[in-house]
Design a protein around this motif. Structure first.
Motif, short mmCIF file in Angstrom:
data_model
loop_
_atom_site.label_atom_id
_atom_site.label_comp_id
_atom_site.label_asym_id
_atom_site.label_seq_id
_atom_site.Cartn_x
_atom_site.Cartn_y
_atom_site.Cartn_z
N GLY A 2 0.81 -1.20 0.00
CA GLY A 2 0.00 0.00 0.00
C GLY A 2 0.85 1.26 0.00
O GLY A 2 1.92 1.31 0.62
N VAL A 3 0.37 2.28 -0.70
CA VAL A 3 1.03 3.58 -0.72
C VAL A 3 0.16 4.54 0.10
O VAL A 3 -1.03 4.70 -0.16
CB VAL A 3 1.17 4.10 -2.17
N ASN A 4 0.77 5.16 1.11
CA ASN A 4 0.04 5.98 2.07
C ASN A 4 0.64 7.37 2.19
O ASN A 4 1.83 7.56 1.91
CB ASN A 4 0.08 5.31 3.45
N PRO A 5 -0.15 8.37 2.63
CA PRO A 5 0.40 9.71 2.85
C PRO A 5 1.61 9.72 3.77
O PRO A 5 2.52 10.54 3.59
CB PRO A 5 -0.78 10.48 3.45
N ALA A 6 1.63 8.81 4.76
CA ALA A 6 2.79 8.76 5.66
C ALA A 6 4.07 8.48 4.90
O ALA A 6 5.16 8.90 5.32
CB ALA A 6 2.57 7.70 6.73
N ASP A 7 3.97 7.78 3.77
CA ASP A 7 5.17 7.44 3.01
C ASP A 7 5.85 8.68 2.43
O ASP A 7 7.06 8.85 2.54
CB ASP A 7 4.81 6.47 1.87
N PHE A 8 5.05 9.55 1.78
CA PHE A 8 5.69 10.74 1.20
C PHE A 8 6.06 11.75 2.28
O PHE A 8 7.03 12.51 2.13
CB PHE A 8 4.85 11.36 0.08
N LYS A 9 5.34 11.77 3.40
CA LYS A 9 5.71 12.68 4.48
C LYS A 9 7.04 12.27 5.10
O LYS A 9 7.88 13.11 5.42
CB LYS A 9 4.61 12.70 5.53
N ARG A 10 7.24 10.97 5.27
CA ARG A 10 8.52 10.49 5.79
C ARG A 10 9.64 10.79 4.80
O ARG A 10 10.73 11.21 5.18
CB ARG A 10 8.43 8.99 6.07
N ARG A 11 9.36 10.59 3.51
CA ARG A 11 10.36 10.87 2.46
C ARG A 11 10.78 12.34 2.46
O ARG A 11 11.92 12.68 2.15
CB ARG A 11 9.76 10.49 1.10
N LYS A 12 9.85 13.23 2.84
CA LYS A 12 10.15 14.66 2.89
C LYS A 12 10.85 15.07 4.18
O LYS A 12 11.25 16.23 4.32
CB LYS A 12 8.84 15.45 2.77
N GLY A 13 10.94 14.16 5.15
CA GLY A 13 11.58 14.50 6.42
C GLY A 13 10.63 15.06 7.45
O GLY A 13 11.08 15.59 8.48
N LEU A 14 9.32 14.95 7.22
CA LEU A 14 8.35 15.54 8.15
C LEU A 14 8.19 14.74 9.43
O LEU A 14 7.59 15.23 10.39
CB LEU A 14 6.99 15.68 7.45
N PHE A 15 8.70 13.51 9.45
CA PHE A 15 8.62 12.68 10.65
C PHE A 15 9.93 12.63 11.41
O PHE A 15 10.12 11.79 12.28
CB PHE A 15 8.19 11.25 10.28
N GLY A 16 10.84 13.54 11.09
CA GLY A 16 12.09 13.57 11.83
C GLY A 16 13.19 12.78 11.14
O GLY A 16 13.01 12.27 10.02
N PRO A 17 14.33 12.65 11.80
CA PRO A 17 15.49 12.00 11.17
C PRO A 17 15.27 10.51 10.94
O PRO A 17 14.53 9.85 11.68
CB PRO A 17 16.62 12.24 12.18
N VAL A 18 15.88 9.98 9.91
CA VAL A 18 15.89 8.55 9.64
C VAL A 18 17.31 8.15 9.31
O VAL A 18 18.18 9.00 9.04
CB VAL A 18 14.96 8.17 8.46
N GLU A 19 17.57 6.86 9.34
CA GLU A 19 18.89 6.35 8.98
C GLU A 19 18.90 6.05 7.48
O GLU A 19 18.05 5.29 7.00
CB GLU A 19 19.21 5.09 9.78
#
Length: 299
Positions: free
Chosen positions: A38-55
């Protein structure tokens, strides 16, 4: 295996189809040969950095349906089981590992199965927060979307009366869910009051677009209003919901069974993209138009 990952935050162009090692399940994990993601809004928000740092490199996606092909020593699943749920690794991939999984009914296609976890889990969470009771009137803003349509059907199954907002083009979709449809936009407060002369008991906002003022007017206050999407919730004193729990998995399993049996239905067929077109799929998700879950397929 092939998987979608990204090395930096940015637009959909940062998504790359990469060759990475197949993950190995540990503990209670099962490894899933992913058939649909599934493709969800959370996916593009995370890709944009809106959910904070990722590794980095970061794998994209988390909602999957597929077939178990390996298990950890504490996993309740067996090789060959068909499942849907959340991956612990990235979901846009040929293989993923996960623990938050439920059984996929045999009658349910993999793309339809991949459309259920986030929609059903989010809808159930909102209804529990609203403490909705039978015979109460629930207003769902965005009732033709994935979450809104599932919330409408769950609420109707619990005996509630549902009024759902949607675009003019999607009024029949909302009616098909067992809800009373109306359009959003200017005049929505008056239209809803005409449909519910005894008042609205609870409001579930699945669409945003500055709907909270109308919701507060219809409720006469901020209690029993939940939004999944409006960042203005805190300043308006309205509850913003995110997260999940064990009860969410139960709701996902029940929803999958109801969709498979024909008692529930998805608002429209899934919109399918191959894994290699994940960037295009996320762009369509971000634009936010069209009915039906956006789903990536691996084969």
């Amino acid at each position: 295996m092939k998987a979608i990952q990204y090395e930096r935050f940015g637009g959909p162009e940062v998504l790359e189809l990469a060759e990475i090692p197949v993950p190995e399940p540990t503990g209670a994990q099962a490894r899933i040969a992913v058939r649909a993601a599934g493709v969800n809004p959370a996916d593009f928000k995370r890709r944009k950095g809106l959910f904070g740092p990722v590794e980095f490199p970061a794998q994209a996606g988390f909602e999957v349906a597929g077939v178990v092909d390996a298990v950890g020593p504490e996993s309740p699943w067996r090789v060959g089981d068909e499942v849907l749920g959340w991956s612990d690794s990235g979901g846009y991939a040929e293989f993923a590992v996960g623990t938050r999984l439920v059984a996929k009914p045999g009658q349910l296609s993999f793309p339809d199965a991949a459309a259920i976890p986030v929609a059903a889990g989010t809808a159930e969470r909102g209804l529990r927060l609203l403490e909705l009771k039978a015979d109460e009137t629930l207003l769902i803003h965005g009732a033709s979307g994935a979450v809104g349509s599932m919330a409408a059907q769950l609420a109707r199954a619990a005996g509630a009366i549902v009024i759902g907002t949607a675009s003019a083009a999607n009024q029949e979709v909302v009616a098909g869910l067992g809800a009373t449809p109306t359009t959003y936009g200017d005049g929505v407060v008056d239209r809803v009051r005409a449909l519910a002369p005894n008042g609205i008991d609870a409001v579930l906002d699945c669409a945003g677009h500055d709907f909270l003022d109308a919701a507060i007017a219809l409720r006469g206050g901020t209690d029993r209003i939940v939004t999944f999407v409006d960042p203005a919730a805190a300043e308006k004193g309205v509850e913003f919901s995110s997260g999940g729990g064990a009860s969410v998995l139960e709701a996902v399993e029940r929803a999958a069974q109801l969709v498979a049996s024909g008692a529930f239905h998805l608002p429209a067929p899934a919109r399918l993209y191959p894994l290699s077109e994940a960037a295009e799929a996320q762009l369509e998700s971000e634009i936010g138009h069209g009915l039906g879950k956006i789903v990536l397929t691996t084969g």
